[in-house]
Design a protein around this motif. Structure first.
Motif, PDB file in Angstrom:
ATOM      1  N   ARG A  13       0.803  -1.227   0.000  1.00 32.06           N
ATOM      2  CA  ARG A  13       0.000   0.000   0.000  1.00 32.06           C
ATOM      3  C   ARG A  13       0.835   1.275   0.000  1.00 32.06           C
ATOM      4  O   ARG A  13       0.495   2.230  -0.676  1.00 32.06           O
ATOM      5  CB  ARG A  13      -0.970  -0.003   1.169  1.00 32.06           C
ATOM      6  N   LEU A  14       1.903   1.312   0.733  1.00 33.60           N
ATOM      7  CA  LEU A  14       2.732   2.515   0.762  1.00 33.60           C
ATOM      8  C   LEU A  14       3.354   2.782  -0.604  1.00 33.60           C
ATOM      9  O   LEU A  14       3.387   3.914  -1.082  1.00 33.60           O
ATOM     10  CB  LEU A  14       3.819   2.397   1.825  1.00 33.60           C
ATOM     11  N   ILE A  15       3.811   1.737  -1.252  1.00 33.03           N
ATOM     12  CA  ILE A  15       4.418   1.871  -2.575  1.00 33.03           C
ATOM     13  C   ILE A  15       3.387   2.327  -3.607  1.00 33.03           C
ATOM     14  O   ILE A  15       3.685   3.125  -4.491  1.00 33.03           O
ATOM     15  CB  ILE A  15       5.080   0.548  -3.007  1.00 33.03           C
ATOM     16  N   HIS A  16       2.146   1.864  -3.493  1.00 33.99           N
ATOM     17  CA  HIS A  16       1.095   2.260  -4.427  1.00 33.99           C
ATOM     18  C   HIS A  16       0.947   3.772  -4.486  1.00 33.99           C
ATOM     19  O   HIS A  16       0.737   4.345  -5.554  1.00 33.99           O
ATOM     20  CB  HIS A  16      -0.241   1.641  -4.031  1.00 33.99           C
ATOM     21  N   GLN A  17       1.067   4.425  -3.339  1.00 33.08           N
ATOM     22  CA  GLN A  17       0.863   5.870  -3.293  1.00 33.08           C
ATOM     23  C   GLN A  17       1.887   6.625  -4.127  1.00 33.08           C
ATOM     24  O   GLN A  17       1.628   7.734  -4.574  1.00 33.08           O
ATOM     25  CB  GLN A  17       0.881   6.358  -1.851  1.00 33.08           C
ATOM     26  N   ASP A  21       0.225  10.104  -7.813  1.00 25.54           N
ATOM     27  CA  ASP A  21       0.308  11.559  -7.758  1.00 25.54           C
ATOM     28  C   ASP A  21      -0.313  12.289  -8.949  1.00 25.54           C
ATOM     29  O   ASP A  21      -0.751  13.414  -8.822  1.00 25.54           O
ATOM     30  CB  ASP A  21       1.753  12.016  -7.549  1.00 25.54           C
ATOM     31  N   GLU A  22      -0.397  11.659 -10.100  1.00 30.94           N
ATOM     32  CA  GLU A  22      -0.980  12.315 -11.263  1.00 30.94           C
ATOM     33  C   GLU A  22      -2.306  11.668 -11.688  1.00 30.94           C
ATOM     34  O   GLU A  22      -2.746  11.842 -12.823  1.00 30.94           O
ATOM     35  CB  GLU A  22       0.009  12.290 -12.422  1.00 30.94           C
ATOM     36  N   ALA A  23      -2.929  10.964 -10.779  1.00 32.61           N
ATOM     37  CA  ALA A  23      -4.182  10.279 -11.110  1.00 32.61           C
ATOM     38  C   ALA A  23      -5.274  11.274 -11.463  1.00 32.61           C
ATOM     39  O   ALA A  23      -5.469  12.284 -10.782  1.00 32.61           O
ATOM     40  CB  ALA A  23      -4.629   9.416  -9.935  1.00 32.61           C
ATOM     41  N   ALA A  24      -5.975  11.000 -12.540  1.00 28.69           N
ATOM     42  CA  ALA A  24      -7.105  11.830 -12.959  1.00 28.69           C
ATOM     43  C   ALA A  24      -8.434  11.135 -12.663  1.00 28.69           C
ATOM     44  O   ALA A  24      -9.466  11.783 -12.527  1.00 28.69           O
ATOM     45  CB  ALA A  24      -7.004  12.137 -14.445  1.00 28.69           C
ATOM     46  N   LYS A  46      -8.232   7.702   1.534  1.00 23.87           N
ATOM     47  CA  LYS A  46      -7.215   8.456   2.271  1.00 23.87           C
ATOM     48  C   LYS A  46      -5.921   8.543   1.473  1.00 23.87           C
ATOM     49  O   LYS A  46      -5.270   9.591   1.437  1.00 23.87           O
ATOM     50  CB  LYS A  46      -6.947   7.802   3.632  1.00 23.87           C
ATOM     51  N   ALA A  47      -5.547   7.464   0.823  1.00 19.24           N
ATOM     52  CA  ALA A  47      -4.320   7.452   0.028  1.00 19.24           C
ATOM     53  C   ALA A  47      -4.419   8.427  -1.140  1.00 19.24           C
ATOM     54  O   ALA A  47      -3.448   9.126  -1.456  1.00 19.24           O
ATOM     55  CB  ALA A  47      -4.032   6.041  -0.483  1.00 19.24           C
ATOM     56  N   LEU A  48      -5.569   8.494  -1.773  1.00 19.94           N
ATOM     57  CA  LEU A  48      -5.758   9.451  -2.873  1.00 19.94           C
ATOM     58  C   LEU A  48      -5.618  10.886  -2.373  1.00 19.94           C
ATOM     59  O   LEU A  48      -4.959  11.713  -3.001  1.00 19.94           O
ATOM     60  CB  LEU A  48      -7.126   9.269  -3.521  1.00 19.94           C
ATOM     61  N   LYS A  49      -6.230  11.183  -1.244  1.00 20.55           N
ATOM     62  CA  LYS A  49      -6.142  12.535  -0.688  1.00 20.55           C
ATOM     63  C   LYS A  49      -4.704  12.907  -0.355  1.00 20.55           C
ATOM     64  O   LYS A  49      -4.286  14.040  -0.538  1.00 20.55           O
ATOM     65  CB  LYS A  49      -7.016  12.663   0.561  1.00 20.55           C
ATOM     66  N   ALA A  50      -3.938  11.943   0.125  1.00 19.31           N
ATOM     67  CA  ALA A  50      -2.548  12.211   0.496  1.00 19.31           C
ATOM     68  C   ALA A  50      -1.624  12.320  -0.707  1.00 19.31           C
ATOM     69  O   ALA A  50      -0.690  13.107  -0.707  1.00 19.31           O
ATOM     70  CB  ALA A  50      -2.040  11.114   1.437  1.00 19.31           C
ATOM     71  N   ALA A  51      -1.883  11.551  -1.747  1.00 20.55           N
ATOM     72  CA  ALA A  51      -0.942  11.462  -2.863  1.00 20.55           C
ATOM     73  C   ALA A  51      -1.239  12.404  -4.023  1.00 20.55           C
ATOM     74  O   ALA A  51      -0.329  12.827  -4.722  1.00 20.55           O
ATOM     75  CB  ALA A  51      -0.913  10.025  -3.389  1.00 20.55           C
ATOM     76  N   VAL A  52      -2.496  12.732  -4.228  1.00 17.62           N
ATOM     77  CA  VAL A  52      -2.891  13.509  -5.404  1.00 17.62           C
ATOM     78  C   VAL A  52      -3.099  14.969  -5.022  1.00 17.62           C
ATOM     79  O   VAL A  52      -3.775  15.270  -4.050  1.00 17.62           O
ATOM     80  CB  VAL A  52      -4.179  12.918  -6.030  1.00 17.62           C
TER      81      VAL A  52
END
Length: 84
Positions: A13-17, A21-24, A46-52
């Motif tokens: 999961r950590l690596i997925h994030q 970062d450029e997910a649309a 939560k991961a989307l909010k943190a990474a994008v």
């Protein structure tokens, strides 16, 4: 367009994030036969909010719907979508 299948293994999961970062668009897949099909999505939201840096579009996808149908009501699906 790149399509990434981020399976739910906690070890990765950590690596997925790092790749989000450029997910649309995020396709959030649930198993509608579970008692709480939205519980696994909590991590990914939560991961989307943190990474994008922006707010990507999200689509809720019901997997395995051909195997026994839905055990969750449309009302609960609507409530989840409205809360996000």
């Amino acid at each position: 367009m790149w399509l990434w299948d981020f399976a739910g293994q906690p070890d990765y999961r950590l690596i997925h994030q790092l790749y989000m970062d450029e997910a649309a668009l995020a396709l959030l897949v649930i198993d509608p036969q579970r008692d709480n099909p939205f519980q696994p999505l909590e991590h990914w939201e939560k991961a989307l909010k943190a990474a994008v840096r922006h707010d990507p579009a999200k689509m809720l996808i019901a997997a395995r719907s051909d195997r026994g149908g839905f055990t969750i009501s449309q009302k609960k699906i609507d409530q989840h979508c409205t809360a996000q």
